[in-house]
Design an enzyme around this catalytic site. Structure first.
Site, PDB file in Angstrom:
ATOM      1  N   ASN A 111       0.849  -1.196   0.000  1.00 16.39           N
ATOM      2  CA  ASN A 111       0.000   0.000   0.000  1.00 16.39           C
ATOM      3  C   ASN A 111       0.883   1.244   0.000  1.00 16.39           C
ATOM      4  O   ASN A 111       2.103   1.141  -0.034  1.00 16.39           O
ATOM      5  CB  ASN A 111      -0.952  -0.027   1.200  1.00 16.39           C
ATOM      6  CG  ASN A 111      -0.205  -0.113   2.511  1.00 16.39           C
ATOM      7  OD1 ASN A 111       0.587   0.761   2.841  1.00 16.39           O
ATOM      8  ND2 ASN A 111      -0.423  -1.195   3.256  1.00 16.39           N
TER       9      ASN A 111
ATOM     10  N   ASP B 242      -4.003  -6.260   5.069  1.00 15.27           N
ATOM     11  CA  ASP B 242      -4.970  -7.131   5.747  1.00 15.27           C
ATOM     12  C   ASP B 242      -4.961  -8.548   5.185  1.00 15.27           C
ATOM     13  O   ASP B 242      -5.379  -9.478   5.849  1.00 15.27           O
ATOM     14  CB  ASP B 242      -6.378  -6.532   5.628  1.00 15.27           C
ATOM     15  CG  ASP B 242      -6.531  -5.322   6.544  1.00 15.27           C
ATOM     16  OD1 ASP B 242      -5.982  -5.361   7.658  1.00 15.27           O
ATOM     17  OD2 ASP B 242      -7.170  -4.328   6.129  1.00 15.27           O
TER      18      ASP B 242
ATOM     19  N   PHE C 243      -4.236   3.301  15.253  1.00 14.92           N
ATOM     20  CA  PHE C 243      -4.719   4.287  14.302  1.00 14.92           C
ATOM     21  C   PHE C 243      -5.925   3.709  13.575  1.00 14.92           C
ATOM     22  O   PHE C 243      -6.045   2.494  13.448  1.00 14.92           O
ATOM     23  CB  PHE C 243      -3.627   4.610  13.272  1.00 14.92           C
ATOM     24  CG  PHE C 243      -2.761   5.775  13.664  1.00 14.92           C
ATOM     25  CD1 PHE C 243      -1.950   5.703  14.787  1.00 14.92           C
ATOM     26  CD2 PHE C 243      -2.745   6.934  12.906  1.00 14.92           C
ATOM     27  CE1 PHE C 243      -1.157   6.773  15.151  1.00 14.92           C
ATOM     28  CE2 PHE C 243      -1.947   8.007  13.259  1.00 14.92           C
ATOM     29  CZ  PHE C 243      -1.149   7.934  14.383  1.00 14.92           C
TER      30      PHE C 243
ATOM     31  N   LYS D  28     -10.431  -3.939  19.855  1.00 12.95           N
ATOM     32  CA  LYS D  28      -9.010  -4.279  19.956  1.00 12.95           C
ATOM     33  C   LYS D  28      -8.458  -3.987  21.360  1.00 12.95           C
ATOM     34  O   LYS D  28      -7.250  -4.046  21.576  1.00 12.95           O
ATOM     35  CB  LYS D  28      -8.214  -3.533  18.878  1.00 12.95           C
ATOM     36  CG  LYS D  28      -8.682  -3.868  17.445  1.00 12.95           C
ATOM     37  CD  LYS D  28      -7.705  -3.388  16.376  1.00 12.95           C
ATOM     38  CE  LYS D  28      -8.278  -3.551  14.972  1.00 12.95           C
ATOM     39  NZ  LYS D  28      -7.281  -3.440  13.905  1.00 12.95           N
TER      40      LYS D  28
HETATM   41  N1  CTP Z   1      -3.461  -3.160  12.349  1.00 11.24           N
HETATM   42  C1  CTP Z   1      -2.642  -4.190  12.749  1.00 11.24           C
HETATM   43  N2  CTP Z   1      -2.626  -5.369  12.080  1.00 11.24           N
HETATM   44  C2  CTP Z   1      -3.440  -5.566  11.006  1.00 11.24           C
HETATM   45  C3  CTP Z   1      -4.289  -4.500  10.573  1.00 11.24           C
HETATM   46  C4  CTP Z   1      -4.265  -3.318  11.267  1.00 11.24           C
HETATM   47  O1  CTP Z   1      -1.905  -4.021  13.725  1.00 11.24           O
HETATM   48  N3  CTP Z   1      -3.411  -6.707  10.368  1.00 11.24           N
HETATM   49  C5  CTP Z   1      -3.484  -1.912  13.115  1.00 11.24           C
HETATM   50  C6  CTP Z   1      -2.972  -0.694  12.405  1.00 11.24           C
HETATM   51  O2  CTP Z   1      -1.598  -0.503  12.652  1.00 11.24           O
HETATM   52  C7  CTP Z   1      -3.808   0.417  13.012  1.00 11.24           C
HETATM   53  C8  CTP Z   1      -5.120  -0.261  13.346  1.00 11.24           C
HETATM   54  O3  CTP Z   1      -4.829  -1.651  13.396  1.00 11.24           O
HETATM   55  O4  CTP Z   1      -3.261   0.863  14.221  1.00 11.24           O
HETATM   56  C9  CTP Z   1      -6.275  -0.032  12.429  1.00 11.24           C
HETATM   57  O5  CTP Z   1      -6.006  -0.425  11.143  1.00 11.24           O
HETATM   58  P1  CTP Z   1      -7.152  -0.356  10.024  1.00 11.24           P
HETATM   59  O6  CTP Z   1      -6.621  -0.922   8.778  1.00 11.24           O
HETATM   60  O7  CTP Z   1      -7.756   1.018   9.997  1.00 11.24           O
HETATM   61  O8  CTP Z   1      -8.226  -1.265  10.649  1.00 11.24           O
HETATM   62  P2  CTP Z   1      -8.610  -2.743  10.428  1.00 11.24           P
HETATM   63  O9  CTP Z   1      -8.706  -3.348  11.777  1.00 11.24           O
HETATM   64  O10 CTP Z   1      -7.737  -3.413   9.440  1.00 11.24           O
HETATM   65  O11 CTP Z   1     -10.086  -2.577   9.882  1.00 11.24           O
HETATM   66  P3  CTP Z   1     -10.626  -2.231   8.416  1.00 11.24           P
HETATM   67  O12 CTP Z   1      -9.481  -2.364   7.445  1.00 11.24           O
HETATM   68  O13 CTP Z   1     -11.690  -3.217   8.230  1.00 11.24           O
HETATM   69  O14 CTP Z   1     -11.154  -0.828   8.520  1.00 11.24           O
END
Ligand code: CTP
Length: 400
Positions: free
Chosen positions: A209, A279, A324, A342
């Site tokens: 990304n 993800d 975040f 979380k």
């Molecule tokens: N994060 C993480 N590990 C993952 C995905 C996200 O540690 N596999 C952490 C990011 O560093 C950030 C937070 O989770 O602090 C939120 O990430 P975000 O992508 O906004 O949320 P998701 O939980 O992935 O939800 P979605 O993508 O469905 O909005």
């Protein structure tokens, strides 16, 4: 904090000199005394009347001016000042200072000054990248000159790149912090994650990304400056850390980031996870390069571990955990859900709808939601200043 502090402000000849007028005001409003030393070329951009009216002091711009108080004004002035802030600092003044040249009021004063010097470079990005300039800059850093790094963005010369002088508010914050000696994270151990992750498809391709890691690095620098021991686990990013005390663990994939964080977190007082973790990852890594044959390629993607949620599960009473949330819609509700699901103490919300926020920008606009139902919105500011707000929030939690 700056009450009665004596600030020598050096102005050299760049278009950003006009912004230094605002810097004088910020210093004066905070109760500091300001005396300005300017180069001849600085005076093409700003006037004596403006400088003297704002600083309420005589400008020093000639080594042997007829109206100097003393013929050795560069000595009396430099005895007077507590710090020397050069903003904007051109390639020329940085080159002179790094090489001991004293041929005008500013370079002569700098060489006579034996206390803390700050420099805020401002120039075209090609000049900034030039090997000779970078060598001079490194030499100044090695000699305890604090460089207030320029931002990247649109430059007055029409170029886009690194070289735009940091905003006066951010320069002011650096000086204020220097005087406050704020070490409110002394001895604390903090884990930060930053950057993207790369999920391997085959030996030449990956899923990734646009994250650059700038926000996470700014937070790491800020809390390290405030006395914390920082471990930063970062995905593939091209930026360097300034503070040599920060321990950097480089990883590529989400799995590697997960294992590094799980190992480090138990010994930490806090963790702030800023990384844009992918993800999903391909279910199968191809050992050889995937070949084109005109047909669509179907790829099964499987979920990556949620690092933040995993740390939330293992979090102890005395540990603070923050994450975040980057959202496009329903921002507050989505962030609140992440905060609860979380098991976080607070979450920093970025909205993709806000201009100047998000991946790769120099600025950010955040809202912090915490587990006591408090919601605080902040203005659009440089990532450096956003990091200050986040560090303040962390301090308030660690105090409890
Ligand atoms: N994060 C993480 N590990 C993952 C995905 C996200 O540690 N596999 C952490 C990011 O560093 C950030 C937070 O989770 O602090 C939120 O990430 P975000 O992508 O906004 O949320 P998701 O939980 O992935 O939800 P979605 O993508 O469905 O909005």
């Amino acid at each position: 904090m700056l009450k009665e502090k004596k600030i020598l402000l050096g102005i050299s000849g760049g278009i950003a000199a006009y912004k230094s007028m605002y810097l004088i005001r910020l210093f004066r409003k905070a109760g500091a005394e300001v005396r300005v030393v300017a180069t001849e070329s600085a005076m093409w951009f700003v006037t004596r009347v403006t400088i003297e009216s704002l600083s309420q002091n005589k400008l020093y711009d000639k080594v042997f001016g007829e109206d100097n108080d003393y013929t050795t004004e560069h000595i009396s002035l430099t005895d007077w000042g507590d710090v020397f802030v050069v903003a904007p600092a051109t390639a020329n003044i940085i080159g002179k200072y790094a090489n001991g040249i004293a041929d005008d009021a500013l370079s002569t004063s700098l060489i006579a000054f034996d206390k803390k010097v700050f420099m805020a470079p401002a120039m075209n990005c090609k000049m900034y990248e030039k090997f000779a300039f970078q060598r001079n800059l490194d030499y100044l850093k090695q000699n305890n000159v604090e460089i207030i790094e320029p931002a990247s963005g649109y430059l007055a010369c029409g170029y886009e790149g690194k070289g735009r002088m940091e905003e006066p508010e951010a320069i002011f914050a650096v000086i204020e912090k220097y005087f406050s000696g704020k070490k409110d994270l002394e001895g604390r151990k903090v884990l930060i994650t930053a950057g993207p992750t790369h999920e391997i498809i085959d030996p030449v391709r990956y899923l990734g990304n646009h994250s650059t890691g700038k926000m996470g690095f700014a937070i790491a620098e800020e809390i390290a400056e405030r006395g914390a021991h920082v471990h930063i686990v970062c995905g593939p990013v091209s930026i360097e850390l300034k503070n040599p005390s920060i321990q950097r663990i480089n990883v590529k994939s989400a799995d590697e980031m997960y294992h590094a964080c799980m190992e480090v977190f138990p010994g930490m007082d806090a963790a702030i996870l800023t990384a844009a973790v992918a993800d999903f990852k391909p279910a199968k890594i191809h050992k050889t390069k995937l070949k084109r044959d005109g047909r669509p390629v179907l790829m099964e993607l499987i979920p990556n571990p949620d690092i933040l949620a995993a740390l939330g599960k293992t979090k102890k009473e005395n540990q603070v955990l923050a994450g975040f949330a980057l959202e496009t819609d329903n921002e507050l509700d989505n962030a609140r859900k992440k905060l609860q699901n979380k098991n976080l103490d607070f979450i920093v919300l970025n909205s993709m709808q806000d201009e100047g926020a998000g991946f790769g920008t120099e600025t950010n606009k955040i809202t912090i939601l915490d587990n006591k139902n408090q919601v605080s919105g902040f203005e659009l500011k440089s990532k450096k200043l956003v990091a200050v707000d986040i560090a303040d929030k962390l301090v308030s939690y660690l105090k409890e």
